[in-house]
Design an enzyme around this catalytic site. Structure first.
Site, PDB file in Angstrom:
ATOM      1  N   SER A 162     -15.060 -21.786  34.253  1.00  0.00           N
ATOM      2  CA  SER A 162     -14.377 -21.768  35.547  1.00  0.00           C
ATOM      3  C   SER A 162     -15.362 -21.909  36.710  1.00  0.00           C
ATOM      4  O   SER A 162     -15.120 -22.677  37.639  1.00  0.00           O
ATOM      5  CB  SER A 162     -13.540 -20.500  35.691  1.00  0.00           C
ATOM      6  OG  SER A 162     -14.295 -19.374  35.334  1.00  0.00           O
ATOM      7  N   ASP A 167     -23.978  -7.565  37.765  1.00  0.00           N
ATOM      8  CA  ASP A 167     -24.183  -8.385  38.982  1.00  0.00           C
ATOM      9  C   ASP A 167     -23.373  -7.805  40.130  1.00  0.00           C
ATOM     10  O   ASP A 167     -23.849  -7.715  41.265  1.00  0.00           O
ATOM     11  CB  ASP A 167     -23.881  -9.878  38.742  1.00  0.00           C
ATOM     12  CG  ASP A 167     -22.477 -10.199  38.248  1.00  0.00           C
ATOM     13  OD1 ASP A 167     -21.737  -9.265  37.831  1.00  0.00           O
ATOM     14  OD2 ASP A 167     -22.105 -11.393  38.270  1.00  0.00           O
ATOM     15  N   ASP A 210     -22.504 -16.311  37.787  1.00  0.00           N
ATOM     16  CA  ASP A 210     -22.128 -17.581  37.163  1.00  0.00           C
ATOM     17  C   ASP A 210     -22.360 -18.757  38.103  1.00  0.00           C
ATOM     18  O   ASP A 210     -22.891 -19.797  37.710  1.00  0.00           O
ATOM     19  CB  ASP A 210     -20.646 -17.541  36.741  1.00  0.00           C
ATOM     20  CG  ASP A 210     -20.317 -16.302  35.929  1.00  0.00           C
ATOM     21  OD1 ASP A 210     -21.252 -15.685  35.386  1.00  0.00           O
ATOM     22  OD2 ASP A 210     -19.128 -15.945  35.849  1.00  0.00           O
TER      23      ASP A 210
HETATM   24  C1  GLA Z   1     -17.944 -12.689  34.511  1.00  0.00           C
HETATM   25  C2  GLA Z   1     -18.186 -12.661  36.005  1.00  0.00           C
HETATM   26  C3  GLA Z   1     -19.672 -12.423  36.300  1.00  0.00           C
HETATM   27  C4  GLA Z   1     -20.193 -11.207  35.550  1.00  0.00           C
HETATM   28  C5  GLA Z   1     -19.808 -11.260  34.078  1.00  0.00           C
HETATM   29  C6  GLA Z   1     -20.172 -10.003  33.330  1.00  0.00           C
HETATM   30  O1  GLA Z   1     -18.573 -13.804  33.947  1.00  0.00           O
HETATM   31  O2  GLA Z   1     -17.782 -13.860  36.595  1.00  0.00           O
HETATM   32  O3  GLA Z   1     -19.860 -12.321  37.682  1.00  0.00           O
HETATM   33  O4  GLA Z   1     -19.744 -10.028  36.155  1.00  0.00           O
HETATM   34  O5  GLA Z   1     -18.427 -11.496  33.904  1.00  0.00           O
HETATM   35  O6  GLA Z   1     -21.549  -9.826  33.325  1.00  0.00           O
END
Ligand code: GLA
Length: 406
Positions: free
Chosen positions: A134, A41, A177
């Site tokens: 989170s 991402d 997320d």
């Molecule tokens: C965490 C980060 C996301 C993404 C994942 C790995 O969850 O918050 O933005 O980068 O790791 O895919």
């Protein structure tokens, strides 16, 4: 996102005991499981998560001043209070209250809000498990702040704002997320694209089951895992910059892997990388480029109901995350192996890795075997607290965040 709701009884009681009044609103935001598209991402490339039935819920009542008073139903988290403003001094590193501050500061900076709220929070999202507890906390807090100030932000706008705001805790996360927590549709996974953020719901075939299983190793985003995460991200950026240089592309136009892959094909980019990069930089680059291709194919597989194809792509993703991105650990590899042996068509670590969970895909008729296989093969020989469902469960593709008046 505004709905009519009732506050769950335990939350209502905890609120009354604490504030001697009833909550007037409930905000809720789900955790997520990423099905495929890991650590890309922040490279600007699409990812494919779905929201969970596990969620953060905040019972709240707007105040007449700018204070936020918050407590949780879990006594291991101390209550906290602070004033909403566009610049809020953080608590010590690792303090859970920093997620509230992140959201409050972000909302104050974006909308100039000044009104605080009294809140009691509970969460059914396992913490530091790679299931975005989170971000669910941040999105739910942002909705509580919005609801206390008469705002109804659009989910996409809220997700973009909160992806930025959450960097307050020190992890340079991407936007996956927050996007899925704010914008998911029940019964669906989603293709999430960035700059600008877009979310396309993809119905999960009704006989597919995704099992989530925790390695019992925590990966705290605000703690030790942060350094590993930020380092991977920096290496990924370094690898990109070098390839852009070797290809003599204008660096000011090619700021992300997406920009690069709009100009050259994945195989051309890989040819250059294989020739010019080495060591970890080559590995990071290869993971990003191949994972991007797996996401595209996974969406096609889900839309056409091709369970085995989706499972194979998950296996490919895990192999790449283990060998090239180097974010797996022995416990995650073991879980993946047990799930596959028990009949899963595919399994992979999910989330940032270095601890946290795996996700395994099985058809409806086989899912119990996978759950039993994991219970016997992994959990029976280890120590863990709570009930087994706290550590392993079948994910239900769930609705994104909402806020409701009582
Ligand atoms: C965490 C980060 C996301 C993404 C994942 C790995 O969850 O918050 O933005 O980068 O790791 O895919």
């Amino acid at each position: 996102m505004e709905t009519e709701d009732t506050v769950p009884e335990d939350l209502e009681t905890a609120f009354r005991e604490r504030y001697q009044s009833s909550p007037s609103h409930l905000a809720r935001a789900p955790g997520r499981v990423n099905l495929i598209g890991e650590h890309i991402d922040y490279a600007g490339l699409p990812v494919f998560p779905m929201a969970l039935q596990r969620e953060v819920r905040i019972a709240f009542r707007p105040r007449d001043d700018s204070l936020v008073l918050a407590a949780t139903t879990d006594p291991s988290y101390a209550p906290c209070h602070f004033e909403i403003s566009p610049r809020i001094e953080p608590y010590d590193d690792g303090d859970w209250g920093n997620y509230l501050k992140a959201a409050a500061q972000g909302m104050a900076a974006a909308y100039g809000i000044e009104r605080g709220f009294d809140a009691v929070i509970d969460s059914t999202v396992p913490v530091a498990a790679g299931l975005s507890s989170s971000s669910a906390m941040v999105i739910a807090t942002a909705l509580a702040a919005a609801g206390s100030n008469g705002l109804e932000p659009d989910p996409i706008e809220l997700a973009e704002l909160m992806a930025e705001a959450e960097q307050y805790v020190g992890t340079r996360g991407g936007g996956m997320d927050q996007a899925i927590s704010a914008g998911a549709r029940a019964g669906c996974a989603a293709r999430v694209e960035f700059t600008p953020l877009r979310i396309a719901a993809v119905p999960v075939p009704t006989d597919w089951r995704f099992v989530v299983a925790h390695s019992l190793v925590q990966a705290h985003k605000s703690g030790g895992a942060r350094e590993g995460y930020n380092r991977r991200r920096a290496e990924t950026e370094e690898a990109l910059a070098r390839v852009v240089g070797y290809l003599e592309l204008p660096a000011s136009d090619v700021l992300s892997y997406r920009d690069l892959l709009e100009r050259v094909s994945g195989s051309e980019a890989m040819d250059v990388a294989e020739e010019r990069l080495e060591g970890d930089l080559l590995k990071r680059f290869r993971h990003v480029v191949t994972e991007n291709e797996r996401v595209v194919r996974a969406e096609v597989a889900m839309r056409s109901g091709s369970l085995d194809a989706f499972g194979m792509l998950m296996n490919g993703s895990h192999a790449s995350l283990a060998a090239d991105y180097q974010v797996s650990i022995p416990e995650l590899d073991e879980l993946v192996g047990i799930a596959r042996d028990a009949g899963a068509v595919g399994a992979r670590l999910t989330g940032a890795g270095m601890g946290g969970c795996i996700v395994a895909l099985a058809p409806e008729g086989t899912v119990n075997r996978v759950v039993e296989g994991l219970a016997d093969g992994f959990y029976s020989g280890r120590e863990w607290g709570g009930s087994l469902e706290d550590h392993m469960f079948v994910a239900e593709p769930s609705e994104g965040a909402s806020v409701g008046r009582m």
